[in-house]
Structures are given as structure tokens and as C-alpha cells.
Design a protein around this motif. Structure first.
Motif, PDB file in Angstrom:
ATOM      1  N   HIS A 120       2.486   4.408  -0.632  1.00  0.00           N
ATOM      2  CA  HIS A 120       2.663   3.068  -1.190  1.00  0.00           C
ATOM      3  C   HIS A 120       4.143   2.731  -1.065  1.00  0.00           C
ATOM      4  CE1 HIS A 120      -1.340   3.294  -3.066  1.00  0.00           C
ATOM      5  NE2 HIS A 120      -1.009   4.566  -3.300  1.00  0.00           N
ATOM      6  N   PRO A 127       4.749  -4.853  -3.407  1.00  0.00           N
ATOM      7  CA  PRO A 127       4.592  -4.152  -2.125  1.00  0.00           C
ATOM      8  C   PRO A 127       5.537  -4.669  -1.049  1.00  0.00           C
ATOM      9  CG  PRO A 127       2.761  -5.639  -2.494  1.00  0.00           C
ATOM     10  CD  PRO A 127       3.589  -5.674  -3.738  1.00  0.00           C
ATOM     11  N   ARG A 135      -0.570  -4.786   1.359  1.00  0.00           N
ATOM     12  CA  ARG A 135      -0.443  -4.157   0.036  1.00  0.00           C
ATOM     13  C   ARG A 135       0.669  -3.125  -0.001  1.00  0.00           C
ATOM     14  NH1 ARG A 135      -6.478  -3.070   0.762  1.00  0.00           N
ATOM     15  NH2 ARG A 135      -5.413  -1.482   1.930  1.00  0.00           N
TER      16      ARG A 135
END
Length: 89
Positions: free
Chosen positions: A11, A19, A44
Motif C-alpha cells: 500500500h 493513496p 488505491r
């Protein structure tokens, strides 16, 4: 000794937690003989990379307008490993 396959879910976030899409995510390892692995984060800020269990990896992320950031992760026996990399301007 590296083992069976696992998924590393990276991530890529900016400070504050939003993001970072289109960040370049690269993975290397001293434990496993890997080809060059790189991918772009999706909308994302996520990238999923295949790897081996029981190995250490270095994740390096870069995006336009941000400093390049690296972190080392150690994957154990889990089937999925979550890693967060925070980019700063």
C-alpha cells in the motif's frame, strides 16, 4: 531458506494516509534470486507482488513529486503479507 509462494500487498500512501496512484514499486531480495520486479500502484495505491515465504525483501517506492522511500520486510509463513510504504514530498 525460502519456501512456498505468498502474495505481498504493498500500500503506497502519502503522509496523511491517502493513496498514491502510479507509484513505481520495486522489490529485491538477498535471500531469493529474483528477476527485476517492478509495478505501478493502482488508483488505491496498491500493488500485489508474488514472492516466496520465509525470506527478506526490500521494497522501494518512488513517484513524481515524492522522495524515494525503501523499507525492508520479512515474510514468514503467511499466505498474504501487507506492507505500507509512506511517501513524503
Amino acid at each position: 531458506m525460502p519456501g512456498a509462494a505468498t502474495i505481498i500487498r504493498v500500500h503506497v500512501l502519502r503522509e496523511g494516509g491517502s493513496p498514491v496512484p502510479d507509484a513505481r514499486v520495486m522489490m529485491t531480495s538477498r535471500d531469493v534470486d529474483l528477476p527485476d520486479i517492478a509495478a505501478l500502484s493502482d488508483h488505491r495505491g496498491e500493488v500485489r507482488l508474488g514472492a516466496f515465504k520465509n525470506a527478506e525483501y526490500r521494497i522501494t517506492c518512488t513517484a513524481e513529486g515524492f522522495e524515494t522511500t525503501s523499507r525492508t520486510i520479512t515474510v514468514g509463513s503467511e499466505d498474504t503479507f501487507e506492507a505500507v510504504v509512506t511517501l513524503v514530498r
